[in-house]
Design a protein around this motif. Structure first.
Motif: not given
Length: 127
Positions: A43-52
């Motif tokens: 169950a994947l948590f939210p992820f924004d590749p542009a965020a640190p």
């Protein structure tokens, strides 16, 4: 390779994926994305590749065992007090009450629905 923020991904062991997803979505207020990766329920948590920073997943399978010993994962929250309340209403326990971490903000620890020790971090305003 940069030496800053080297952790990219954390897997949090679970026994009952449905129970754990319900707990994490209710306590932390985000939606989890269910996937099977290499034969394991995730169950994947939210992820924004542009965020640190890093992200995580709940993980179920024969190699995953919830525990209170070992590394402690810190999750960022807007309010430790509100998060502790939501955790308790979802069957979690407070393991370490809210304490000041100086300029870093505040910390606390809970036991999640699966028996894992999960730490909380609330940043100071402007931090």
């Amino acid at each position: 390779m940069s030496k800053a923020n080297p952790i990219r991904f954390v897997e949090i062991p679970v026994v009952d994926m449905d129970r754990a997803v319900t707990f994490y979505e209710a306590v932390f207020g985000f939606d989890l994305e269910l996937q099977t990766i290499d034969g394991y329920e995730m169950a994947l948590f939210p992820f924004d590749p542009a965020a640190p920073g890093a992200t995580a997943a709940l993980a179920k399978g024969d190699v995953y065992r919830p525990a209170q010993l070992g590394p402690i994962v810190y999750l960022a929250v807007d309010s430790i007090d509100a998060t502790l309340h939501r955790a308790r209403t979802q069957g979690g326990k407070t393991l370490y009450e809210k304490k000041s971490a100086g300029d870093w903000g505040w910390v606390a620890e809970i036991e999640d629905s699966e028996g894992n020790r999960i730490a909380l971090h609330e940043a100071r305003a402007g931090g």
